[in-house]
Design an enzyme around this catalytic site. Structure first.
Site, PDB file in Angstrom:
ATOM      1  N   GLU A 177      -9.573 -59.931 -40.288  1.00  0.00           N
ATOM      2  CA  GLU A 177      -8.208 -59.817 -39.737  1.00  0.00           C
ATOM      3  C   GLU A 177      -7.524 -61.188 -39.637  1.00  0.00           C
ATOM      4  O   GLU A 177      -7.656 -61.886 -38.636  1.00  0.00           O
ATOM      5  CB  GLU A 177      -8.249 -59.176 -38.337  1.00  0.00           C
ATOM      6  CG  GLU A 177      -6.856 -59.001 -37.745  1.00  0.00           C
ATOM      7  CD  GLU A 177      -6.860 -58.392 -36.336  1.00  0.00           C
ATOM      8  OE1 GLU A 177      -7.942 -58.161 -35.776  1.00  0.00           O
ATOM      9  OE2 GLU A 177      -5.761 -58.166 -35.803  1.00  0.00           O
ATOM     10  N   LYS A 219      -7.551 -56.447 -42.563  1.00  0.00           N
ATOM     11  CA  LYS A 219      -6.600 -56.035 -41.524  1.00  0.00           C
ATOM     12  C   LYS A 219      -5.524 -57.113 -41.389  1.00  0.00           C
ATOM     13  O   LYS A 219      -5.622 -58.006 -40.543  1.00  0.00           O
ATOM     14  CB  LYS A 219      -7.347 -55.818 -40.201  1.00  0.00           C
ATOM     15  CG  LYS A 219      -6.435 -55.441 -39.038  1.00  0.00           C
ATOM     16  CD  LYS A 219      -7.207 -54.942 -37.838  1.00  0.00           C
ATOM     17  CE  LYS A 219      -6.309 -54.818 -36.627  1.00  0.00           C
ATOM     18  NZ  LYS A 219      -6.916 -54.138 -35.501  1.00  0.00           N
ATOM     19  N   GLY A 261       0.963 -55.789 -34.495  1.00  0.00           N
ATOM     20  CA  GLY A 261       1.461 -57.130 -34.228  1.00  0.00           C
ATOM     21  C   GLY A 261       2.646 -57.305 -33.298  1.00  0.00           C
ATOM     22  O   GLY A 261       3.317 -58.328 -33.356  1.00  0.00           O
ATOM     23  N   ARG A 292      -1.492 -51.833 -30.005  1.00  0.00           N
ATOM     24  CA  ARG A 292      -0.292 -51.520 -29.213  1.00  0.00           C
ATOM     25  C   ARG A 292       0.503 -50.341 -29.747  1.00  0.00           C
ATOM     26  O   ARG A 292       0.945 -49.491 -28.980  1.00  0.00           O
ATOM     27  CB  ARG A 292       0.603 -52.772 -29.129  1.00  0.00           C
ATOM     28  CG  ARG A 292       0.069 -53.805 -28.185  1.00  0.00           C
ATOM     29  CD  ARG A 292       0.718 -55.143 -28.410  1.00  0.00           C
ATOM     30  NE  ARG A 292       0.202 -55.806 -29.599  1.00  0.00           N
ATOM     31  CZ  ARG A 292       0.531 -57.025 -30.005  1.00  0.00           C
ATOM     32  NH1 ARG A 292       1.431 -57.717 -29.321  1.00  0.00           N
ATOM     33  NH2 ARG A 292      -0.003 -57.568 -31.071  1.00  0.00           N
TER      34      ARG A 292
HETATM   35  C1  5MM Z   1      -3.408 -58.297 -33.344  1.00  0.00           C
HETATM   36  O1  5MM Z   1      -4.264 -57.613 -32.467  1.00  0.00           O
HETATM   37  C2  5MM Z   1      -5.058 -56.605 -33.063  1.00  0.00           C
HETATM   38  C3  5MM Z   1      -4.254 -55.429 -33.485  1.00  0.00           C
HETATM   39  O2  5MM Z   1      -3.485 -55.001 -32.393  1.00  0.00           O
HETATM   40  P1  5MM Z   1      -1.926 -54.706 -32.549  1.00  0.00           P
HETATM   41  O3  5MM Z   1      -1.834 -53.496 -33.459  1.00  0.00           O
HETATM   42  O4  5MM Z   1      -1.462 -54.439 -31.152  1.00  0.00           O
HETATM   43  O5  5MM Z   1      -1.309 -55.929 -33.155  1.00  0.00           O
HETATM   44  C4  5MM Z   1      -6.098 -56.184 -32.045  1.00  0.00           C
HETATM   45  O6  5MM Z   1      -7.165 -55.518 -32.634  1.00  0.00           O
HETATM   46  C5  5MM Z   1      -6.562 -57.404 -31.304  1.00  0.00           C
HETATM   47  O7  5MM Z   1      -7.468 -58.090 -32.093  1.00  0.00           O
HETATM   48  C6  5MM Z   1      -7.090 -56.962 -29.988  1.00  0.00           C
HETATM   49  O8  5MM Z   1      -6.045 -56.459 -29.211  1.00  0.00           O
HETATM   50  C7  5MM Z   1      -7.822 -58.083 -29.255  1.00  0.00           C
HETATM   51  O9  5MM Z   1      -6.994 -59.123 -28.940  1.00  0.00           O
HETATM   52  P2  5MM Z   1      -7.598 -60.318 -28.055  1.00  0.00           P
HETATM   53  O10 5MM Z   1      -6.491 -61.345 -28.069  1.00  0.00           O
HETATM   54  O11 5MM Z   1      -7.856 -59.772 -26.700  1.00  0.00           O
HETATM   55  O12 5MM Z   1      -8.838 -60.800 -28.736  1.00  0.00           O
END
Ligand code: 5MM
Length: 338
Positions: A177, A219, A261, A292
């Site tokens: 990712e 990702k 994101g 999210r």
């Molecule tokens: C970018 O964050 C990842 C995808 O989430 P969104 O669809 O909300 O963008 C997500 O998997 C992220 O890696 C996790 O929320 C973990 O984030 P943290 O900052 O707690 O490691």
């Protein structure tokens, strides 16, 4: 041998009509999301919330896997069933986020580097014993006048590739990712330029580390203008994103699962739909792995109150269903009101 194990996981995880739920927010990040809804960030609240998501009736129709935070691997539902098994019973594959967060990249002001390579092999073994079959590691790239630097590109690509190689050796499918952040006032063209550099560096490093691309999932961020510029048009996002991916991602990669994101749930679904309506079709599946954009409406309705649980599950299921339609290119914004 390891190829067979990875292939078995991919056969369950890679699905043209089911996305992957990211529920791997670290304690700090989930705390930020809870705070907005006035929910206390305790272990019990996090457990309850994840149980609500994973036990949503029929959610396995629309989701093939769940990325969990390591704490969740050890938690149980109210009946004493491990949450990993709740996920499995829904026909979804459990996975785990294995990076240990991020911090400033020394020597490159404004850039970040993700932590967690030390002791990773031992942690992968433990996570597998706890039931996880795949892993995820996030690297983050800011777009500013000076970032990302070439140092940030090569340093983050290197850790992503070392992580992916360790996962494959351990028999866990790596989700790679590289997130190009949406924050800022940059144009979609600038986002496209940076995304191309990022993906080019990541795939070069994966090659150098001998990572078998047939057993990797990507990702990435979608290519959009910075948040300060407002919402980008879905067709423009699809075109810019696919141009960038075609230039950088080998056809051997089976599935590309976009993160949301910071896009709104409706925006993210519309963009996935436009990507899947694009012709000619690209060589990889265009799928999703949202946190999210899948969770936000359900979290808002739940608000930490037991009596809202079923309504929150209904909203979560509907969001997952609409995204499944978008994977087939059959979503329209009119469906939102219904
Ligand atoms: C970018 O964050 C990842 C995808 O989430 P969104 O669809 O909300 O963008 C997500 O998997 C992220 O890696 C996790 O929320 C973990 O984030 P943290 O900052 O707690 O490691």
């Amino acid at each position: 041998m390891w190829q067979r194990k990875l292939q078995e996981t991919l056969a369950k995880l890679v699905d043209s009509e089911r996305g992957i739920l990211a529920a791997d927010e670290s304690i700090e990040t989930v705390g930020q999301r809870f705070k907005l809804q006035g929910i206390d960030n305790t272990e019990e609240r996090r457990r309850e919330y994840r149980e609500l998501l994973f036990s949503t009736p029929n959610v396995g129709r629309y989701l093939s896997g769940v990325i969990m935070f390591e704490e969740t691997l050890e938690q149980h539902d109210a009946n004493g069933t491990k949450l990993v098994d709740v996920v499995r019973k829904q026909g979804m594959v459990p996975g785990v986020k294995v990076d240990l967060g991020k911090g400033p990249l020394t020597g490159s002001p404004g850039d970040m580097i993700s932590y967690g390579l030390d002791g990773l092999a031992e942690r992968l073994e433990k996570y597998q014993q706890q039931g996880a079959c795949f892993a995820k590691w996030r690297s983050v790239y800011n777009i500013t006048e000076h970032n990302p630097t070439s140092l940030a590109l090569s340093a983050n690509a290197e850790v992503l590739a070392r992580y992916a190689a360790e996962c494959q050796a351990a028999g866990m499918v790596p989700i790679v990712e590289p997130e190009v952040l949406i924050d800022g006032n940059h144009s979609i063209h600038e986002a496209a330029r940076v995304s191309e550099q990022v993906l080019h560096s990541v795939f070069h490093a994966l090659h150098l580390h001998g990572v078998a691309l047939e057993y990797v999932m990507l990702k990435p961020s979608m290519v959009t203008a910075g948040k300060a510029q407002g919402r980008s048009n879905p067709e423009e996002v699809a075109q810019a994103t696919l141009t960038c991916l075609r230039r950088t991602v080998p056809a051997a990669v089976p599935s590309i699962n976009f993160l949301s994101g910071g896009q709104s749930p409706e925006e993210a679904t519309a963009n996935i739909n436009a990507l899947n309506q694009s012709r000619p079709r690209p060589p990889w599946l265009l799928n999703l792995s949202f946190a999210r954009a899948l969770q936000e409406p359900a979290l808002r309705i739940w608000g930490g109150e037991r009596q809202n649980r079923e309504r929150a599950q209904a909203v979560f299921l509907e969001r997952a269903r609409l995204n499944s339609l978008a994977l087939r290119g059959e979503y329209t914004e009119q469906m939102e009101s219904g």
